[in-house]
Design an enzyme around this catalytic site. Structure first.
Site, mmCIF file in Angstrom:
data_model
loop_
_atom_site.group_PDB
_atom_site.id
_atom_site.type_symbol
_atom_site.label_atom_id
_atom_site.label_comp_id
_atom_site.label_asym_id
_atom_site.label_seq_id
_atom_site.Cartn_x
_atom_site.Cartn_y
_atom_site.Cartn_z
ATOM 1 N N LYS A 35 0.846 -1.206 0.000
ATOM 2 C CA LYS A 35 0.000 0.000 0.000
ATOM 3 C C LYS A 35 0.878 1.252 0.000
ATOM 4 C CE LYS A 35 -0.265 -0.212 5.052
ATOM 5 N NZ LYS A 35 -1.088 -0.595 6.206
ATOM 6 N N ARG A 133 -10.631 -0.163 14.563
ATOM 7 C CA ARG A 133 -10.636 0.552 13.280
ATOM 8 C C ARG A 133 -11.620 -0.187 12.377
ATOM 9 N NH1 ARG A 133 -4.314 1.463 11.844
ATOM 10 N NH2 ARG A 133 -4.929 -0.263 10.485
ATOM 11 N N TYR A 263 15.674 30.269 6.805
ATOM 12 C CA TYR A 263 14.583 31.088 7.351
ATOM 13 C C TYR A 263 14.669 31.216 8.860
ATOM 14 C CZ TYR A 263 12.324 30.376 2.807
ATOM 15 O OH TYR A 263 12.023 30.334 1.479
ATOM 16 N N MET A 311 11.329 24.135 1.823
ATOM 17 C CA MET A 311 10.524 23.273 0.945
ATOM 18 C C MET A 311 11.389 22.475 -0.031
ATOM 19 S SD MET A 311 7.284 24.304 -1.478
ATOM 20 C CE MET A 311 6.401 25.140 -0.182
HETATM 21 C C1 LIG Z 1 -0.282 -1.657 6.779
HETATM 22 C C2 LIG Z 1 -0.881 -2.931 7.225
HETATM 23 C C3 LIG Z 1 -0.061 -4.062 7.431
HETATM 24 C C4 LIG Z 1 1.453 -4.017 7.387
HETATM 25 O O1 LIG Z 1 1.927 -3.553 8.618
HETATM 26 P P1 LIG Z 1 3.486 -3.505 8.958
HETATM 27 O O2 LIG Z 1 3.526 -3.034 10.362
HETATM 28 O O3 LIG Z 1 4.064 -2.477 8.019
HETATM 29 O O4 LIG Z 1 4.042 -4.845 8.736
HETATM 30 C C5 LIG Z 1 -0.694 -5.250 7.724
HETATM 31 N N1 LIG Z 1 -2.037 -5.332 7.830
HETATM 32 C C6 LIG Z 1 -2.843 -4.261 7.666
HETATM 33 C C7 LIG Z 1 -4.311 -4.432 7.813
HETATM 34 C C8 LIG Z 1 -2.295 -3.025 7.366
HETATM 35 O O5 LIG Z 1 -3.097 -1.964 7.232
#
Ligand SMILES: *Cc1c(COP(=O)(O)O)cnc(C)c1O
Length: 372
Positions: A35, A133, A263, A311
Site C-alpha cells: 500500500k 478501526r 529562514y 521546501m
Molecule cells: C499496513 C498494514 C499491514 C502491514 O503492517 P506492517 O507493520 O508495516 O508490517 C498489515 N495489515 C494491515 C491491515 C495493514 O493496514
C-alpha cells in the site's frame, strides 16, 4: 547520482527481507503489503521483488492500489481491505482482486457486485479484535458469519480468508486480541466454513508474538528493512533497509562568522563554518520538524542540518571537512554503512520510520538496483 535528488531502492534487499521474515516465521505464507506506493518505494517493482522473495499474495489498503498493480502487469493474488462507502467493487472483481470485508453492508455490496460479475467474489472477512478501526465488530460476528454461509451456499462469495489486525500495544495486548480472534475463528468453523488463509500478524507480531502467525502473515515494514519491534534493530533481525535517499551538494560557501542560515536565522556560522547546500526539502519528504536536528552523511562523515529545512533545500555546516560541489549527500540509508537511518530521522521529527519513507514525495525520482 545525477540531478537534485534520488531515492535508490535495492530490490534484492526487498526479496532478501521477505526470505528472512519467512525464516523467522517458520515458513508462514506471506501477504506482501505494498500500500501507499509500496511505502514510498514504488508498488509495482516492490511487488515483483516480494514475489521473487517468496511472497504468496500482495496486500493493498484500497482497490485503486490493487488495480494499479494489475495495470502494472502483476497477476499474483491481491487483497484490498479498506473501502469507500460507495466503493465500486465491479472493477475489483473483474480484475480478480480479493476483498477484505468489514461489515454486513460491505458484504452485501460485494455480493451484489459478484452477481453482476457472474462469478463468486473472493472474500476475506476482517474481525475487529480490539483495534477499533475497520473489521466487523464483535456484536455482529454471528450475523455476518451466518450471512457469509448463505452467500457461499448461493455461490456468490467464497470465503478465502478470515483476518484481524493487532494494536502492537504490547505483546500481552496482542495475545489477548489473538484469543478474541480465536473465538471468531470458532464461530466460522462451527458454521462449516473453512477459509484457506487465516491472518492476524503484521511485521511486529509476526516477529514477537508467535501465536499470532496462524498460517499467513501480512508483511509490511519488515520487507522494506525496518524493525517495528521495540529494542530490536533491523540489522539484529537480519533485515536490510531497501531505500537510500540521496542528493548532491549544489553549492559550497564560507561566509563571515555570525552569518544567519535559512529562514529565521535559527543557526549562525562560526569561524570554521563551511555551508553546503543540499537541494532536497520538505516537499520531498525531509521532515521540517527535524530542522537543526537531522543528520546527513557526506564523504562518510556525519553533518547536522543547520537551521530550518525549507521546501526545496536545506543547509549543512560541514566545518573544515573537504566537501565540494557534486559530493553525494546521503539523507538516510542503511545504518550498517554509517548512513543515518530513516528511524533516526523519525526520532528527530517526532515520528517513525514508516512515516519517513512513505512521505518521500513525487519530485524524487526512484531508481532501482538489483534484479528487475
Ligand atoms: C499496513 C498494514 C499491514 C502491514 O503492517 P506492517 O507493520 O508495516 O508490517 C498489515 N495489515 C494491515 C491491515 C495493514 O493496514
Amino acid at each position: 547520482m545525477t540531478g537534485l535528488r534520488e531515492a535508490v531502492v535495492d530490490l534484492d534487499a526487498i526479496s532478501a527481507n521477505v526470505r528472512r521474515i519467512r525464516e523467522i516465521t517458520e515458513g508462514r505464507r506471506v501477504i506482501a503489503v505494498v500500500k501507499a506506493d509500496g511505502y514510498g518505494h514504488g508498488a509495482v517493482p516492490v511487488a515483483r521483488a516480494a514475489l521473487r522473495g517468496g511472497a504468496d499474495m500482495l496486500g493493498t489498503a484500497d482497490v485503486d492500489e490493487a488495480l494499479a498493480l494489475r495495470a502494472g502487469g502483476i497477476e499474483a493474488p491481491i487483497l484490498a481491505w479498506l473501502h469507500a462507502p460507495d466503493q465500486d467493487f465491479d472493477a475489483a472483481l473483474a480484475a480478480g482482486i480479493a476483498l477484505g470485508v468489514s461489515s454486513g453492508r460491505e458484504l452485501e455490496r460485494v455480493a451484489e457486485a459478484a452477481s453482476r460479475d457472474g462469478r463468486p467474489a473472493r472474500v476475506h472477512v476482517k474481525l475487529d479484535t480490539g483495534l477499533s478501526r475497520n473489521g466487523v465488530p464483535r456484536s455482529d460476528w454471528s450475523d455476518v458469519v451466518a450471512r457469509v454461509r448463505t452467500l457461499v451456499d448461493a455461490g456468490r462469495v467464497t470465503l478465502d480468508g478470515v483476518f484481524t489486525h493487532l494494536s502492537n500495544t504490547s505483546d500481552e495486548d496482542d495475545r489477548i486480541a489473538v484469543r478474541v480472534f480465536d473465538e471468531g475463528l470458532d464461530l466460522v468453523s462451527e458454521s462449516g466454513l473453512g477459509p484457506r488463509m487465516i491472518h492476524a500478524a503484521a511485521t511486529a507480531a509476526a516477529i514477537a508474538v508467535p501465536e499470532s502467525r496462524f498460517d499467513t502473515i501480512r508483511l509490511g515494514i519488515g520487507m522494506y528493512g525496518f524493525s517495528p519491534v521495540p529494542g530490536i534493530t533491523g540489522a539484529e533481525l537480519g533485515l536490510v533497509p531497501a531505500m537510500r535517499l540521496v542528493s548532491q551538494v549544489a553549492s559550497v560557501k564560507r561566509p563571515e562568522v555570525g552569518t544567519g542560515v535559512s529562514y529565521g536565522y535559527r543557526y549562525r556560522t562560526s569561524e570554521n563554518s563551511t555551508l553546503a547546500l543540499v537541494p532536497i526539502g520538505y516537499a520531498d519528504g525531509v521532515p521540517r520538524q527535524a530542522s537543526g536536528l537531522g543528520e546527513v552523511s557526506i564523504g562518510g562523515r556525519r553533518h547536522r542540518v543547520a537551521g530550518r529545512i525549507a521546501m526545496d533545500q536545506f543547509v549543512v555546516d560541514v566545518g573544515d571537512a573537504p566537501v565540494d560541489v557534486g559530493d553525494e549527500v546521503v539523507i538516510f540509508g542503511d545504518p550498517a554503512t554509517g548512513a543515518p537511518s530513516a528511524a533516526e530521522w523519525g526520532e528527530h521529527a517526532g515520528t517513525i520510520d514508516y512515516d519517513i519513507v512513505t512521505r518521500i514525495g513525487p519530485r524524487v525520482p526512484r531508481r532501482y538496483t538489483g534484479a528487475e
